[in-house]
Design an enzyme around this catalytic site. Structure first.
Site, short mmCIF file in Angstrom:
data_model
loop_
_atom_site.label_atom_id
_atom_site.label_comp_id
_atom_site.label_asym_id
_atom_site.label_seq_id
_atom_site.Cartn_x
_atom_site.Cartn_y
_atom_site.Cartn_z
N HIS A 1 -1.56 8.80 -3.13
CA HIS A 1 -1.75 7.59 -3.78
C HIS A 1 -2.02 7.72 -5.29
CE1 HIS A 1 -2.41 4.89 -0.41
NE2 HIS A 1 -2.75 6.02 0.24
N GLU B 1 -2.00 5.53 -7.60
CA GLU B 1 -3.19 4.50 -8.07
C GLU B 1 -4.62 4.85 -7.86
OE1 GLU B 1 -1.43 4.34 -5.26
OE2 GLU B 1 -2.31 3.05 -3.59
N CYS C 1 2.80 6.26 -0.04
CA CYS C 1 2.35 6.57 1.06
C CYS C 1 2.87 5.98 2.20
CB CYS C 1 0.85 5.93 1.11
SG CYS C 1 -0.23 6.50 2.35
#
Lengths: 216, 258
Positions: free
Chosen positions: A196, A198, A88
């Site tokens: 992202h 994650e 990001c």
């Protein structure tokens, strides 16, 4: 073997940390995944992750505020050639400069600017927030085995600015939101994702496993 | 192409889920983390926790819930309820929340929106708006679960908080909430068309057609529901299939099935 996640006061390091730990467990690798504000840890680390949420200038200031971190990042990534993943704003920081609110110098690893998203359809919402697919522009180990394209897996995006590299060779994958947006950039041992991993469930964990196995 | 999102919302009180979550194989339906994991693998696009803990001393329990959820679920998480200060926002973000929903505190003083956006970024500042229809095509902001009128016009307020840096609007119709009669579509469209940020439609979902209407007619970027999912009336997969058949673009829930 260790992975250093650079902690410079940007939010949501916890999720990136836990997702990398999970990815390491899944490939049966006893890697030490470490959140760190200590530049010395970058010297010992085999791989480096730079996360980031928020505004470009703010993140740059945060990074500069950690004594010796930028110098050590430059050394580890550019001289020692350690595999690097920016996430990001951490990916955007790889650019020459960011143009969010004010002009801010980036790390200068990926020639290009971070500019506002301007969709060709004014009814499209900004931030570009939610799940979108990837269009691969260039094969890369990071996306190996991950189904992409309109019928492929989705990645979770949330951003109002994106990195426009000066050379198409630096573009690994794009996404579409009223025009092409940069999703993954990279060269040599450097790679960055605008989305992202994650937070991207199946696609995200697969990508992180690929990163942990990547030998550029 | 960006997909329309389906977001289950869990009411959490003192660290426990208030309304039942009716899933097979759920060992403890009262544990928000267990419910979050179930929604994660069911293909929900995001998850929303609304903390309705009344006592200030027990506020810390939500941080533990968020922390444990972020360890187990790799999907976006919005947390709201009782967020009053920048310190509240910071603690929730550090625990692993991605977005923080601010309601009464923003009505009381809109500066928390600009300060929060400046400090943590617009992407994590969600402003929750509870609105009631007060005249044809006119909606007013209410606080305290719809009990307190504020005299503030909902469309004006939405525009203002977005100008101050809100990255998303979580819009609940107090007229429809809990009725199962569907979203207030006129309200949803009025706000969605007035702002450039995504709007999450909330309040009133009773059928899968209601989800379709929220996106198609209300122009919402995401639809939020609680009861229809928690009580097992519909699964996330059924919701997505229904929306897809109606011509909407959604993410395949099977993607999360790993």
């Amino acid at each position: 073997m260790s992975v250093a996640i650079v902690d410079y006061g940007s939010g949501n390091l916890h999720s990136a940390h836990k997702a990398l730990e999970r990815a390491a467990r899944e490939i049966g690798n006893g890697m030490d995944i470490r959140l760190t504000r200590d530049p010395d840890d970058l010297r010992d680390a085999e791989r480096i992750v730079l996360p980031g949420v928020g505004a470009f200038a703010d993140c740059r200031r945060g990074l500069d505020a950690v004594d010796g971190m930028v110098e050590e990042l430059n050394k580890a990534v550019l001289q020692d050639g350690k595999p690097f993943l920016g996430i990001c704003v951490g990916m955007q920081l790889m650019a020459t400069r960011g143009l969010e609110h004010q002009e801010t110098e980036g790390l200068g690893w990926i020639p290009g600017d971070v500019v506002a998203i301007e969709p060709d359809d004014p009814s499209l919402k900004i931030p570009h927030m939610g799940w979108n697919t990837l269009e691969v522009q260039r094969d890369h180990k990071l996306l190996e085995g991950i189904p992409t394209g309109e019928n492929g897996l989705h990645a979770y995006f949330v951003h109002s600015f994106h990195l426009k590299p000066t050379s198409p060779d630096l573009m690994i994958a794009e996404t579409d939101h009223g025009g092409a947006l940069t999703a993954v950039v990279g060269r040599d041992n450097l790679v960055g994702t605008q989305f992202h991993p994650e937070k991207s469930q199946t696609l995200g964990l697969a990508l992180l496993r690929n990163f942990l196995r990547w030998r550029p | 192409m960006l997909k329309s999102r389906v977001i289950p919302c869990l009411d959490v009180k003192d660290g426990r889920v208030v309304k039942g979550v009716n899933f097979v194989d759920l060992r403890d339906a009262g544990d928000p983390v267990e419910s979050a994991i179930a929604y994660d693998s069911a293909g929900a696009d995001e998850l929303c926790f609304l903390d309705i803990t009344a006592s200030h001393e027990k506020r810390g329990t939500i941080l533990d819930v968020v922390r444990r959820t972020a360890e187990a679920c790799f999907m976006p998480l919005t947390v709201g309820g009782g967020v009053r200060s920048l310190e509240d926002i910071r603690q929730l973000l550090l625990a692993g929340a991605d977005k923080i929903s601010i309601n009464s505190a923003a009505v009381a003083d809109r500066k928390i929106v600009s300060d929060g956006a400046e400090k943590f970024g617009s992407q994590c500042i969600v402003v929750a708006i509870d609105a009631k229809n007060v005249a044809p095509d006119e909606w007013e902001i209410f606080t305290h679960g719809g009990r307190n009128s504020t005299g503030i016009d909902a469309v004006d307020y939405a525009k203002d908080v977005v100008a101050r840096g809100a990255g998303e609007i979580l819009l609940t119709s107090m007229d429809r909430d809990g009725t199962g009669k569907g979203f207030d579509i006129d309200l949803t469209r009025a706000i969605s068309d007035a702002v450039h940020v995504p709007v999450i439609a909330s309040g009133g979902v009773g059928t899968l057609d209601h989800l379709v209407e929220g996106v198609r007619d209300g122009h919402a970027a995401a639809v939020l529901a609680a009861s229809i999912f928690h009580f097992g009336t519909y699964t996330i997969a059924e919701a997505k299939t229904h929306m897809r058949r109606a011509g909407l673009h959604v993410r395949n829930p099977a993607e999360a099935d790993r």
